[in-house]
Motif scaffolding. Sequence first.
Motif, short mmCIF file in Angstrom:
data_model
loop_
_atom_site.label_atom_id
_atom_site.label_comp_id
_atom_site.label_asym_id
_atom_site.label_seq_id
_atom_site.Cartn_x
_atom_site.Cartn_y
_atom_site.Cartn_z
N LEU A 8 4.09 -0.48 -6.71
CA LEU A 8 2.98 -1.06 -5.95
C LEU A 8 3.49 -2.07 -4.92
CD1 LEU A 8 -0.02 -1.63 -5.37
CD2 LEU A 8 0.06 -3.31 -7.23
N VAL A 9 4.35 -2.99 -5.34
CA VAL A 9 4.84 -4.01 -4.43
C VAL A 9 5.65 -3.38 -3.30
CG1 VAL A 9 6.26 -6.09 -4.20
CG2 VAL A 9 4.77 -5.80 -6.19
N GLY A 16 3.39 -3.08 5.25
CA GLY A 16 3.27 -4.35 5.95
C GLY A 16 2.13 -5.22 5.45
N LEU A 17 1.74 -5.06 4.20
CA LEU A 17 0.57 -5.76 3.67
C LEU A 17 0.88 -6.98 2.81
CD1 LEU A 17 -1.61 -2.64 2.74
CD2 LEU A 17 -1.82 -4.15 4.75
N LEU A 18 2.12 -7.17 2.38
CA LEU A 18 2.41 -8.30 1.49
C LEU A 18 2.05 -9.64 2.12
CD1 LEU A 18 5.79 -7.37 -0.25
CD2 LEU A 18 3.50 -7.41 -1.24
N SER A 114 15.02 -8.95 2.83
CA SER A 114 14.88 -7.56 3.23
C SER A 114 13.47 -7.00 3.16
CB SER A 114 15.81 -6.68 2.37
OG SER A 114 15.37 -6.64 1.02
N MET A 115 12.62 -7.53 2.26
CA MET A 115 11.32 -6.88 2.13
C MET A 115 10.12 -7.80 1.93
SD MET A 115 11.30 -5.17 -1.69
CE MET A 115 9.58 -4.74 -1.55
N LEU A 116 10.34 -9.08 1.68
CA LEU A 116 9.21 -9.98 1.45
C LEU A 116 8.87 -10.74 2.73
CD1 LEU A 116 10.11 -11.32 -2.11
CD2 LEU A 116 8.65 -9.40 -1.50
#
Length: 141
Positions: A8-9, A16-18, A114-116
């Motif tokens: 999910l994360v 691009g929703l976090l 990298s992703m948060l």
Amino acid sequence: PNGADEALVRALAEAGLLGRLEAFGGWNTAGNTLGSVVAVAAAGVVGRASGSFDDRAARIALLTRLLDDFAYQAVVRTDTGPSLFPDIYPMADDAQVATAERVIRAELTGLLESMLPADDVRIEELTLPWRRSFEIGLTLR
């Protein structure tokens, strides 16, 4: 329990929703998770309504939960944890604790960058407060 849903994360990150989340939780029991999320979301609503909303504090609160619940509990603790932690808790060897803290911090930093939705937020301190794998102490700046 004890870690966010990794798929999910990652899907939210890819979409691009976090960075658009008001709050996040994926730790311990469902009650603890929901209570934490509701409290942070309510603080955001009240802060905006009263004109006292602190965007930077909200970003740090969100990133703290993403780093702990997702990056640490669901990824690092699951993948690297078995090689860092012995079967006996708490760890007595200071060097072993320091090594674990260093490895965990490096892996969390990699995921943060990298992703948060980190912007300019960085890990200032990472500790193993009870010298075991179950929880980390995390300070962001």
